[in-house]
Design an enzyme around this catalytic site. Sequence first.
Site, mmCIF file in Angstrom:
data_model
loop_
_atom_site.group_PDB
_atom_site.id
_atom_site.type_symbol
_atom_site.label_atom_id
_atom_site.label_comp_id
_atom_site.label_asym_id
_atom_site.label_seq_id
_atom_site.Cartn_x
_atom_site.Cartn_y
_atom_site.Cartn_z
ATOM 1 N N GLU A 20 -26.277 -2.371 10.810
ATOM 2 C CA GLU A 20 -27.525 -3.085 9.658
ATOM 3 C C GLU A 20 -28.696 -3.959 10.418
ATOM 4 O O GLU A 20 -29.203 -4.875 10.303
ATOM 5 C CB GLU A 20 -26.517 -4.552 9.593
ATOM 6 C CG GLU A 20 -25.612 -5.129 9.206
ATOM 7 C CD GLU A 20 -25.165 -5.924 8.312
ATOM 8 O OE1 GLU A 20 -25.466 -7.205 7.958
ATOM 9 O OE2 GLU A 20 -23.484 -5.783 8.255
ATOM 10 N N HIS B 69 -22.242 -10.918 14.681
ATOM 11 C CA HIS B 69 -21.382 -10.624 15.269
ATOM 12 C C HIS B 69 -21.485 -11.184 17.394
ATOM 13 O O HIS B 69 -22.629 -10.870 17.453
ATOM 14 C CB HIS B 69 -21.507 -9.320 14.992
ATOM 15 C CG HIS B 69 -21.156 -8.820 14.045
ATOM 16 N ND1 HIS B 69 -19.843 -8.128 13.385
ATOM 17 C CD2 HIS B 69 -21.304 -9.167 12.575
ATOM 18 C CE1 HIS B 69 -19.896 -7.908 12.388
ATOM 19 N NE2 HIS B 69 -20.912 -9.168 11.452
#
Length: 613
Positions: free
Chosen positions: A318, A589
Amino acid sequence: MALRASPFPSVCVSGLHAVSWALVFPSFWLLDRLLACVRSTTREREGRREEECYYRPLVVLCGTLLFLALFLAWAPLGLLGFLLWAPLQAARRPFRYRQGAPSLAVDERNAEWRRLGRVSLGFATANLCLLPDGLARFNNLSHTQRRAAAIGGSVVLGVTRPNIRIFVDSPSSCGTPSASSSLLSHNAPGPASYGATHTQAPPPADATNDATLEKATPPHSTSPASIAPCPLPVANTDQNSSPLEGGVCLGGILGGGAVQGGGQTPPTQQPLGHAAAGDRHGQTPPSALGPTGVWRADVPVEVSAMFPPALDFLCLQEVFDVRAAERLCASLAPLFGHVLYDVGGYACQPPLSCSAFKFFNSGLLLASRHPLVAAHYHCFPNARGEDALAAKGLLCAKVLLNLQDQGDQRMVGYLNCTHLHAPEGDGAVRYEQLTMVCKWIAEFQEKHTEEGDTVVFDVLCGDLNFDNTSPDDALEQGHSVFERYRDPCRAAAGQEKPWVIGTLLEQPTLYDEEVSSPDSLQRTLQDEALRRRFLSPPLAKGGVPISEAEGGGPWVGRRIDYLLYRDTTTHTEVEELTYITQLAGMTDHLPVALRLSVTPPTLTPPTDPDPQF
């Protein structure tokens, strides 16, 4: 595929692309600012509590009208640039390659690899959510450019720190190493606990505000001492973590009368908690899932407030925003000399390559301290929904290891980084993508295997967007990729090992005091009740979270970030698995690191030293 700095085959095409993007970028930026104006993060909403009730609506209205008017005014030129930009993507290579000489030194783990009979290699993976700022706010994150620079600085600070290990000669009659109580904080409440440090009070919830994010970027200096201090708090000086109950250590390994660097254990001493002779997997960390009971871990487990030292490879997902990717590369450049970024294709791709018009690249970034000799990218052709807007796929790279006293031996490794389909309930799409991943990896390795190669490692990592506990992910859990590669956290299909914790944080609570800094997040992970609050829970069929009353045994959050490895012609063991909290407040995350101990086929595997003194 050739590794070149520019993704375009000629200077002329590269120049045309620069002109077209100069026309497109103002429109892109204005749309991004328009979204950022109307979408706030929970931190920003918290900071506006004292404002007048009319102030925010007024800002939104004025900002929306301003950015919309400017966008419409520039739209004709933006459209012209887009019509020139889109066809040029057919000539674009699917990644950029940045190469340079690192200016920072790290502890050399493999200086005596021939004498020790093994090679130690560190891998890390992380999903950074570096979308354009307006889109990142839908994940409760903001200031993408600042976060990118801060993340790069944080990684460098963690990886370049000394690898210090402490050994204490135990006075016990049996000679078994034990932790000296003088090494632990005297004000620690009770025994050392999972991930706790007890050495520093948690910082305020706004410890990672915009001003401090800027400070995390290392200056362009060649001196390690000149790196600006990371704004995120450092837990303590012995690897920023504390020993686990039962003997497995977090960060520095407690055990003996000297402090040593380089990560090598003297032959007459052992780290605390090392298995007795004949029981290599006898480490016993406490349950990562509650205060009751002690579980036996088959690998050393660590929750660290900093990235582990001497990482060799960093695989990121990402990193969609190209400007953020360039800032991140600039921050990582003093440490990682070889970087692949801006991976993937844009616009319309050839038939059977990608499924739709791509507005974003794959988001993959691979950084290595060792030379890359070949790389190839594949785009998933079956993406759908919002995922079809990005060129998600698989990046395969062949790495040439440079070790001291290597001689004529050509030691190579294969590193594979991917990001699978995200929407919940689309298990069949992810299953098909895993099948493609296995096929593409096999083809890449067959094509690039050369005579004389000694394959030292084969690692597959990334955000797979499914976990090993959710009933909704049962299809992916049974895929054959887990027969080809080993998952150190997996006990069986649908069952995690008892010490495993999740890697996906709940987005609405990213800035709560318990998880807003590395130290506080590290402490939160030791408490099962807090983990239930701040980690995403497993999903039942249909994407509904499983209630706490369902199931039995310890609670495990969703672990969707994976580091898998495969034995090739080598003997491979896991030295350490690390959950990293250093990026608290900068991503949703938990980064994960894995250190492998690899014995090349020409060497004899080392034997465990005698645990008795």
